[in-house]
Write an enzyme that holds these catalytic residues in place. Sequence first.
Site, PDB file in Angstrom:
ATOM      1  N   SER A   1     -19.218 -23.910  -5.320  1.00 26.79           N
ATOM      2  CA  SER A   1     -19.327 -24.618  -4.047  1.00 26.79           C
ATOM      3  C   SER A   1     -20.552 -25.496  -3.992  1.00 26.79           C
ATOM      4  CB  SER A   1     -19.486 -23.612  -2.903  1.00 26.79           C
ATOM      5  OG  SER A   1     -18.398 -22.773  -2.805  1.00 26.79           O
TER       6      SER A   1
ATOM      7  N   HIS B   1     -13.027 -28.132  -7.577  1.00 26.63           N
ATOM      8  CA  HIS B   1     -13.457 -27.486  -6.336  1.00 26.63           C
ATOM      9  C   HIS B   1     -12.311 -27.451  -5.332  1.00 26.63           C
ATOM     10  CE1 HIS B   1     -16.130 -27.214  -2.577  1.00 26.63           C
ATOM     11  NE2 HIS B   1     -15.996 -26.026  -3.113  1.00 26.63           N
TER      12      HIS B   1
ATOM     13  N   GLU C   1     -11.470 -31.408  -5.095  1.00 25.25           N
ATOM     14  CA  GLU C   1     -12.522 -32.296  -5.592  1.00 25.25           C
ATOM     15  C   GLU C   1     -12.619 -32.088  -7.101  1.00 25.25           C
ATOM     16  OE1 GLU C   1     -15.589 -32.601  -1.808  1.00 25.25           O
ATOM     17  OE2 GLU C   1     -15.827 -30.918  -3.160  1.00 25.25           O
TER      18      GLU C   1
ATOM     19  N   ASN D   1     -18.723 -30.050   1.024  1.00 27.45           N
ATOM     20  CA  ASN D   1     -19.741 -29.059   1.391  1.00 27.45           C
ATOM     21  C   ASN D   1     -21.090 -29.680   1.744  1.00 27.45           C
ATOM     22  OD1 ASN D   1     -17.986 -26.992   1.190  1.00 27.45           O
ATOM     23  ND2 ASN D   1     -18.699 -26.223  -0.779  1.00 27.45           N
TER      24      ASN D   1
HETATM   25  N1  CAA Z   1      -1.136 -18.553   2.457  1.00 33.08           N
HETATM   26  C1  CAA Z   1       0.033 -19.076   2.854  1.00 33.08           C
HETATM   27  N2  CAA Z   1       0.235 -19.594   4.076  1.00 33.08           N
HETATM   28  C2  CAA Z   1      -0.808 -19.565   4.933  1.00 33.08           C
HETATM   29  C3  CAA Z   1      -2.068 -19.042   4.584  1.00 33.08           C
HETATM   30  C4  CAA Z   1      -2.210 -18.524   3.280  1.00 33.08           C
HETATM   31  N3  CAA Z   1      -3.362 -17.998   2.842  1.00 33.08           N
HETATM   32  N4  CAA Z   1      -2.900 -19.174   5.644  1.00 33.08           N
HETATM   33  C5  CAA Z   1      -2.197 -19.764   6.609  1.00 33.08           C
HETATM   34  N5  CAA Z   1      -0.934 -19.996   6.189  1.00 33.08           N
HETATM   35  C6  CAA Z   1       0.158 -20.652   6.929  1.00 33.08           C
HETATM   36  C7  CAA Z   1       0.772 -19.733   7.950  1.00 33.08           C
HETATM   37  O1  CAA Z   1       1.858 -19.009   7.399  1.00 33.08           O
HETATM   38  C8  CAA Z   1       1.219 -20.698   9.025  1.00 33.08           C
HETATM   39  O2  CAA Z   1       2.505 -21.207   8.733  1.00 33.08           O
HETATM   40  P1  CAA Z   1       3.466 -21.682   9.934  1.00 33.08           P
HETATM   41  O3  CAA Z   1       2.781 -22.846  10.572  1.00 33.08           O
HETATM   42  O4  CAA Z   1       4.720 -22.028   9.264  1.00 33.08           O
HETATM   43  O5  CAA Z   1       3.557 -20.493  10.834  1.00 33.08           O
HETATM   44  C9  CAA Z   1       0.234 -21.845   8.929  1.00 33.08           C
HETATM   45  O6  CAA Z   1      -0.401 -21.728   7.674  1.00 33.08           O
HETATM   46  C10 CAA Z   1      -0.790 -21.768  10.001  1.00 33.08           C
HETATM   47  O7  CAA Z   1      -1.437 -20.485   9.925  1.00 33.08           O
HETATM   48  P2  CAA Z   1      -1.884 -19.633  11.184  1.00 33.08           P
HETATM   49  O8  CAA Z   1      -0.943 -19.866  12.336  1.00 33.08           O
HETATM   50  O9  CAA Z   1      -2.128 -18.220  10.731  1.00 33.08           O
HETATM   51  O10 CAA Z   1      -3.315 -20.150  11.548  1.00 33.08           O
HETATM   52  P3  CAA Z   1      -3.855 -21.603  11.760  1.00 33.08           P
HETATM   53  O11 CAA Z   1      -2.867 -22.499  12.400  1.00 33.08           O
HETATM   54  O12 CAA Z   1      -5.176 -21.401  12.405  1.00 33.08           O
HETATM   55  O13 CAA Z   1      -4.123 -22.140  10.291  1.00 33.08           O
HETATM   56  C11 CAA Z   1      -5.786 -22.400   8.604  1.00 33.08           C
HETATM   57  C12 CAA Z   1      -4.884 -21.425   9.388  1.00 33.08           C
HETATM   58  C13 CAA Z   1      -4.902 -23.258   7.697  1.00 33.08           C
HETATM   59  C14 CAA Z   1      -6.701 -21.526   7.778  1.00 33.08           C
HETATM   60  C15 CAA Z   1      -6.552 -23.325   9.613  1.00 33.08           C
HETATM   61  O14 CAA Z   1      -7.174 -22.533  10.592  1.00 33.08           O
HETATM   62  C16 CAA Z   1      -7.587 -24.180   8.940  1.00 33.08           C
HETATM   63  O15 CAA Z   1      -7.293 -25.218   8.371  1.00 33.08           O
HETATM   64  N6  CAA Z   1      -8.884 -23.744   9.035  1.00 33.08           N
HETATM   65  C17 CAA Z   1     -10.006 -24.470   8.426  1.00 33.08           C
HETATM   66  C18 CAA Z   1     -10.110 -24.089   6.967  1.00 33.08           C
HETATM   67  C19 CAA Z   1     -11.196 -24.855   6.273  1.00 33.08           C
HETATM   68  O16 CAA Z   1     -11.932 -25.658   6.829  1.00 33.08           O
HETATM   69  N7  CAA Z   1     -11.297 -24.577   4.981  1.00 33.08           N
HETATM   70  C20 CAA Z   1     -12.355 -25.152   4.148  1.00 33.08           C
HETATM   71  C21 CAA Z   1     -13.487 -24.173   4.064  1.00 33.08           C
HETATM   72  S1  CAA Z   1     -14.818 -24.797   3.107  1.00 33.08           S
HETATM   73  C22 CAA Z   1     -14.344 -24.490   1.534  1.00 33.08           C
HETATM   74  O17 CAA Z   1     -13.314 -23.930   1.241  1.00 33.08           O
HETATM   75  C23 CAA Z   1     -15.271 -24.987   0.464  1.00 33.08           C
HETATM   76  C24 CAA Z   1     -16.369 -24.094   0.037  1.00 33.08           C
HETATM   77  O18 CAA Z   1     -16.807 -24.296  -1.119  1.00 33.08           O
HETATM   78  C25 CAA Z   1     -16.999 -23.072   0.869  1.00 33.08           C
HETATM   79  P1  NAD Z   2     -15.285 -13.567  -3.729  1.00 33.18           P
HETATM   80  O1  NAD Z   2     -16.504 -12.787  -3.434  1.00 33.18           O
HETATM   81  O2  NAD Z   2     -14.124 -13.453  -2.805  1.00 33.18           O
HETATM   82  O3  NAD Z   2     -14.742 -13.213  -5.209  1.00 33.18           O
HETATM   83  C1  NAD Z   2     -15.542 -13.244  -6.359  1.00 33.18           C
HETATM   84  C2  NAD Z   2     -14.896 -12.337  -7.387  1.00 33.18           C
HETATM   85  O4  NAD Z   2     -15.565 -12.523  -8.644  1.00 33.18           O
HETATM   86  C3  NAD Z   2     -14.985 -10.851  -7.056  1.00 33.18           C
HETATM   87  O5  NAD Z   2     -13.689 -10.271  -7.074  1.00 33.18           O
HETATM   88  C4  NAD Z   2     -15.866 -10.260  -8.177  1.00 33.18           C
HETATM   89  O6  NAD Z   2     -15.484  -8.947  -8.550  1.00 33.18           O
HETATM   90  C5  NAD Z   2     -15.630 -11.254  -9.285  1.00 33.18           C
HETATM   91  N1  NAD Z   2     -16.683 -11.323 -10.301  1.00 33.18           N
HETATM   92  C6  NAD Z   2     -18.023 -11.374 -10.097  1.00 33.18           C
HETATM   93  N2  NAD Z   2     -18.664 -11.476 -11.272  1.00 33.18           N
HETATM   94  C7  NAD Z   2     -17.705 -11.491 -12.239  1.00 33.18           C
HETATM   95  C8  NAD Z   2     -17.735 -11.610 -13.657  1.00 33.18           C
HETATM   96  N3  NAD Z   2     -18.889 -11.728 -14.320  1.00 33.18           N
HETATM   97  N4  NAD Z   2     -16.569 -11.603 -14.337  1.00 33.18           N
HETATM   98  C9  NAD Z   2     -15.379 -11.487 -13.684  1.00 33.18           C
HETATM   99  N5  NAD Z   2     -15.298 -11.377 -12.331  1.00 33.18           N
HETATM  100  C10 NAD Z   2     -16.438 -11.393 -11.621  1.00 33.18           C
HETATM  101  O7  NAD Z   2     -15.759 -15.076  -3.867  1.00 33.18           O
HETATM  102  P2  NAD Z   2     -14.947 -16.425  -3.535  1.00 33.18           P
HETATM  103  O8  NAD Z   2     -15.095 -16.732  -2.101  1.00 33.18           O
HETATM  104  O9  NAD Z   2     -13.609 -16.341  -4.140  1.00 33.18           O
HETATM  105  O10 NAD Z   2     -15.845 -17.497  -4.324  1.00 33.18           O
HETATM  106  C11 NAD Z   2     -15.746 -17.639  -5.723  1.00 33.18           C
HETATM  107  C12 NAD Z   2     -16.366 -18.967  -6.141  1.00 33.18           C
HETATM  108  O11 NAD Z   2     -15.673 -20.033  -5.466  1.00 33.18           O
HETATM  109  C13 NAD Z   2     -17.847 -19.129  -5.792  1.00 33.18           C
HETATM  110  O12 NAD Z   2     -18.464 -19.931  -6.762  1.00 33.18           O
HETATM  111  C14 NAD Z   2     -17.775 -19.873  -4.450  1.00 33.18           C
HETATM  112  O13 NAD Z   2     -18.950 -20.592  -4.187  1.00 33.18           O
HETATM  113  C15 NAD Z   2     -16.600 -20.788  -4.696  1.00 33.18           C
HETATM  114  N6  NAD Z   2     -15.890 -21.251  -3.498  1.00 33.18           N
HETATM  115  C16 NAD Z   2     -15.745 -20.433  -2.408  1.00 33.18           C
HETATM  116  C17 NAD Z   2     -15.035 -20.902  -1.306  1.00 33.18           C
HETATM  117  C18 NAD Z   2     -14.828 -20.036  -0.093  1.00 33.18           C
HETATM  118  O14 NAD Z   2     -14.437 -20.552   0.966  1.00 33.18           O
HETATM  119  N7  NAD Z   2     -15.054 -18.745  -0.150  1.00 33.18           N
HETATM  120  C19 NAD Z   2     -14.466 -22.189  -1.315  1.00 33.18           C
HETATM  121  C20 NAD Z   2     -14.612 -22.986  -2.469  1.00 33.18           C
HETATM  122  C21 NAD Z   2     -15.351 -22.516  -3.552  1.00 33.18           C
END
Ligand code: CAA
Ligand code: NAD
Length: 309
Positions: free
Chosen positions: A144, A165, A177, A215
């Site tokens: 991330s 990503h 990405e 991010n």
């Molecule tokens: N698998 C399959 N289907 C899924 C699902 C999953 N994991 N999660 C949700 N769905 C489906 C549901 O079945 C539902 O389908 P229908 O419309 O046909 O009923 C639909 O998606 C909507 O789901 P919900 O009604 O449960 O909930 P929602 O409308 O709130 O949607 C969400 C859920 C898609 C997660 C929405 O809330 C959303 O887009 N949230 C923001 C997520 C976001 O910003 N993600 C990025 C995070 S940052 C990141 O990932 C990067 C990083 O490195 C940290």
């Molecule tokens: P998570 O905590 O849900 O899962 C991580 C998994 O890695 C765990 O099951 C752990 O047992 C396993 N693990 C740790 N060390 C290990 C090793 N040496 N060998 C094998 N398995 C090992 O984490 P996550 O949220 O799935 O995030 C995973 C990666 O993806 C991170 O780099 C995170 O920054 C990135 N990411 C996270 C998100 C998010 O929304 N959570 C979105 C995009 C990218």
Amino acid sequence: MLSSTCTAAVRGLSTTAQLFKINNVTVIGAGLMGSGIAQVSANAKLNVVVVDSNQSALDKAQKGIESSLQRVAKKKHADDAKAQTALVSSVLDRIKMSTNVSDSVKDADLVIEAIVENIDIKRKLFAEVEAAAKPTTLITTNTSSLRLADIGLNLKDKTRFGGLHFFNPVPMMKLLEVVRHNDTSDDTFQKLMEYGKAVGKTTVACKDTPGFIVNRLLVPYMFEALRLYERGDASMPDIDVAMKLGAGYPMGPFELSDYVGLDTCKFIMDGWHKQYPDEVAFKPSPLLDSLVDAGKTGRKSGEGFYKYK
Ligand code: CAA
Ligand code: NAD
């Protein structure tokens, strides 16, 4: 020679698709992200091995993938229970689980690392992957926030290393990405773009810059919400409601942080803060730190900013 599965998966894409030869994908890390990446890869008819050091994470991933597939299948075949079952089992049949990294990467055309956001653990893993994989295997990270140049520092062949990503929840979020660092070859980059399209994502290209595109904008926003709350300016539920109804976001910043995982949010910010200590947008949050210390990592642990069943 092109395999029939990949040819089918990329049919309709540009001529560069002819270079696409990925059949076997190994996903390392069976958490939130790894399980989703495995699901979309298997759904694109690729053979997938999911690896985790923790057997219970693999068991949880198996259940999570199955229930996610059931949601997808219900939507796709609303009135046809047989077709739903067939879809779920055909995808599950293409996914194998393992706790052994070296064995699992031997036949991989593409390795996608999705383990904990920790540079030392990732580097150690990549050394093991490179030693066991074929000399043509593409090696990628779903990091991330970490720089690819840092994660891949010790790789002998950096030309086959890049970033994929994905976003959480992987089956639903349409973006991928594709990240290239200075040494990523054009061929590797192109194949990663083709893989992204084959698994149904819209791809964007980005350089090896902290947080890439999404991010870099999203994580400082989530921490700014925390600072607003820590100053006592508004309550968490009100901030969440405000951003959903006033800015049209699907989740408010606290709901989203719980969804991403508070540990992951902390790892991201701590890393950036260490690298850029004077950047106010990268200031850690004492409240977030205390929740993570207490094991409250969000939805995945049952409690974060909010409590979950
Ligand atoms: N698998 C399959 N289907 C899924 C699902 C999953 N994991 N999660 C949700 N769905 C489906 C549901 O079945 C539902 O389908 P229908 O419309 O046909 O009923 C639909 O998606 C909507 O789901 P919900 O009604 O449960 O909930 P929602 O409308 O709130 O949607 C969400 C859920 C898609 C997660 C929405 O809330 C959303 O887009 N949230 C923001 C997520 C976001 O910003 N993600 C990025 C995070 S940052 C990141 O990932 C990067 C990083 O490195 C940290
Ligand atoms: P998570 O905590 O849900 O899962 C991580 C998994 O890695 C765990 O099951 C752990 O047992 C396993 N693990 C740790 N060390 C290990 C090793 N040496 N060998 C094998 N398995 C090992 O984490 P996550 O949220 O799935 O995030 C995973 C990666 O993806 C991170 O780099 C995170 O920054 C990135 N990411 C996270 C998100 C998010 O929304 N959570 C979105 C995009 C990218």
